[in-house]
Design a protein around this motif. Structure first.
Motif, PDB file in Angstrom:
ATOM      1  N   ASP A   1       0.816  -1.206   0.000  1.00 37.28           N
ATOM      2  CA  ASP A   1       0.000   0.000   0.000  1.00 37.28           C
ATOM      3  C   ASP A   1       0.849   1.256   0.000  1.00 37.28           C
TER       4      ASP A   1
ATOM      5  N   LEU B   1       1.438   2.934  -3.197  1.00 35.80           N
ATOM      6  CA  LEU B   1       0.319   3.605  -3.836  1.00 35.80           C
ATOM      7  C   LEU B   1       0.047   4.969  -3.219  1.00 35.80           C
ATOM      8  N   ARG B   2       0.657   5.243  -2.099  1.00 34.95           N
ATOM      9  CA  ARG B   2       0.432   6.520  -1.448  1.00 34.95           C
ATOM     10  C   ARG B   2       1.283   7.614  -2.092  1.00 34.95           C
ATOM     11  N   ILE B   3       0.788   8.806  -2.058  1.00 31.90           N
ATOM     12  CA  ILE B   3       1.450   9.934  -2.712  1.00 31.90           C
ATOM     13  C   ILE B   3       2.291  10.673  -1.689  1.00 31.90           C
TER      14      ILE B   3
ATOM     15  N   ALA C   1      -3.839  12.100  -8.326  1.00 33.31           N
ATOM     16  CA  ALA C   1      -3.531  10.943  -7.478  1.00 33.31           C
ATOM     17  C   ALA C   1      -3.892   9.640  -8.165  1.00 33.31           C
TER      18      ALA C   1
ATOM     19  N   ARG D   1      -1.330   8.654 -10.748  1.00 32.82           N
ATOM     20  CA  ARG D   1      -0.064   8.198 -10.162  1.00 32.82           C
ATOM     21  C   ARG D   1      -0.191   6.787  -9.585  1.00 32.82           C
ATOM     22  N   ARG D   2      -1.332   6.500  -8.961  1.00 34.56           N
ATOM     23  CA  ARG D   2      -1.535   5.147  -8.447  1.00 34.56           C
ATOM     24  C   ARG D   2      -1.615   4.139  -9.592  1.00 34.56           C
ATOM     25  N   THR D   3      -2.302   4.521 -10.668  1.00 33.51           N
ATOM     26  CA  THR D   3      -2.409   3.629 -11.826  1.00 33.51           C
ATOM     27  C   THR D   3      -1.037   3.368 -12.434  1.00 33.51           C
TER      28      THR D   3
ATOM     29  N   THR E   1      -6.247  -1.403  -0.433  1.00 36.07           N
ATOM     30  CA  THR E   1      -5.365  -0.241  -0.527  1.00 36.07           C
ATOM     31  C   THR E   1      -6.170   0.994  -0.914  1.00 36.07           C
ATOM     32  N   THR E   2      -5.478   2.102  -1.075  1.00 32.90           N
ATOM     33  CA  THR E   2      -6.149   3.346  -1.458  1.00 32.90           C
ATOM     34  C   THR E   2      -6.549   3.371  -2.928  1.00 32.90           C
ATOM     35  N   ALA E   3      -6.124   2.378  -3.694  1.00 29.13           N
ATOM     36  CA  ALA E   3      -6.422   2.358  -5.133  1.00 29.13           C
ATOM     37  C   ALA E   3      -7.873   1.966  -5.382  1.00 29.13           C
TER      38      ALA E   3
ATOM     39  N   GLU F   1      -8.568   1.678 -10.999  1.00 26.91           N
ATOM     40  CA  GLU F   1      -7.124   1.899 -11.055  1.00 26.91           C
ATOM     41  C   GLU F   1      -6.377   0.569 -11.037  1.00 26.91           C
TER      42      GLU F   1
END
Length: 267
Positions: free
Chosen positions: A4, A7-9, A19, A22-24, A108-110, A114
């Motif tokens: 995870d 995937l965080r910025i 965001a 960037r995760r993709t 995760t945050t995705a 994504e």
């Protein structure tokens, strides 16, 4: 498995990308690494079509003439082996399911879109590279004429989108690697044969010609032949049908994934 934290910025990164993008991209890089780490299946799907088309072209040209025979050999090989490359699409999803990492990705945050995008982009590139290699080999060594590259690119993109949808549906539905292997081996040969990729439809029994439009391989072969001959309207028609297949397969895969996630959440 992509952690995870990847995937965080990071704060203050200064990157102008949204965001989600960037995760993709992070997922795309990760899945590209996984695809290249076990490159055997991908390499076989690249090399075998070249051997296949070289050996079969004399048979087709003897029966149909040099021009039509070359088109049949190249497009038929492309459709057949791109269907067999469903193993790459389905395997990438099935491995996540069997290793129980799909739900970890979902946590995760995705966003699910994504995640699917990060898995689809490397495979999309691999499938397009396979098809470009077959066509390039045909043009360079077998005399295939490519006079309308824009039409051909549109046909290839629509066909590859269909393959992604179909492969995703197989990867979601399969319960084992053996089941997935049987599905793409039997299904790939069946769909390509019914579509007239290996044997011209005119030489097949009437009942085969009647059911051929039910196969995505039929529309892929027709789209490629129309694109090579410069028939814009026919190419657009075939591409529209291929995209309808892609939406149907994609919706089926999405429904199955959602159903599986809901079931897991209740357990």
């Amino acid at each position: 498995m992509l952690p995870d934290t990847a995937l965080r910025i990071p704060a203050g990164s200064g990157l102008p990308l949204p965001a989600a993008v960037r995760r993709t991209l992070a997922l795309t890089r990760h899945n590209t690494t996984l695809l290249l780490r076990d490159a055997g299946p991908l390499a076989s799907r690249m090399i075998l079509p070249l051997v296949f088309v070289t050996l079969l072209r004399p048979l087709y040209t003897a029966a149909q003439g040099t021009g039509d025979g070359t088109v049949q050999a190249v497009t038929g090989t492309l459709v057949t082996f791109s269907l067999l490359a469903l193993s790459i699409v389905g395997g990438s999803i099935l491995s996540e399911r069997l290793q129980h990492t799909w739900e970890r990705l979902r946590s995760t945050t995705a966003h699910p879109l994504e995640i699917l995008g990060g898995k689809a982009l490397p495979i999309l590139a691999a499938l397009l590279a396979q098809q470009a290699l077959v066509l390039g080999f045909g043009a360079a060594f077998l005399g295939l004429r490519i006079d309308h590259p824009a039409l051909l690119a549109a046909a290839l993109l629509c066909w590859t989108t269909t393959l992604l949808g179909l492969g995703s549906a197989l990867g979601v539905a399969a319960r084992s690697y053996g089941g997935l292997s049987a599905a793409y081996d039997i299904g790939g040969m069946l769909l390509s044969s019914l579509g007239g990729a290996l044997v011209p439809l005119a030489a097949l029994p009437h009942w085969v010609r009647a059911v051929a439009p039910a196969s995505p391989g039929y529309w892929a072969s027709a789209a490629l032949r129309a694109a090579l001959s410069g028939e814009g309207a026919r190419t657009a028609q075939c591409c529209a049908v291929l995209l309808a297949f892609a939406l149907g397969f994609g919706a089926l895969a999405g429904w199955k994934l959602h159903r599986t996630s809901v079931r897991s959440a209740r357990m």
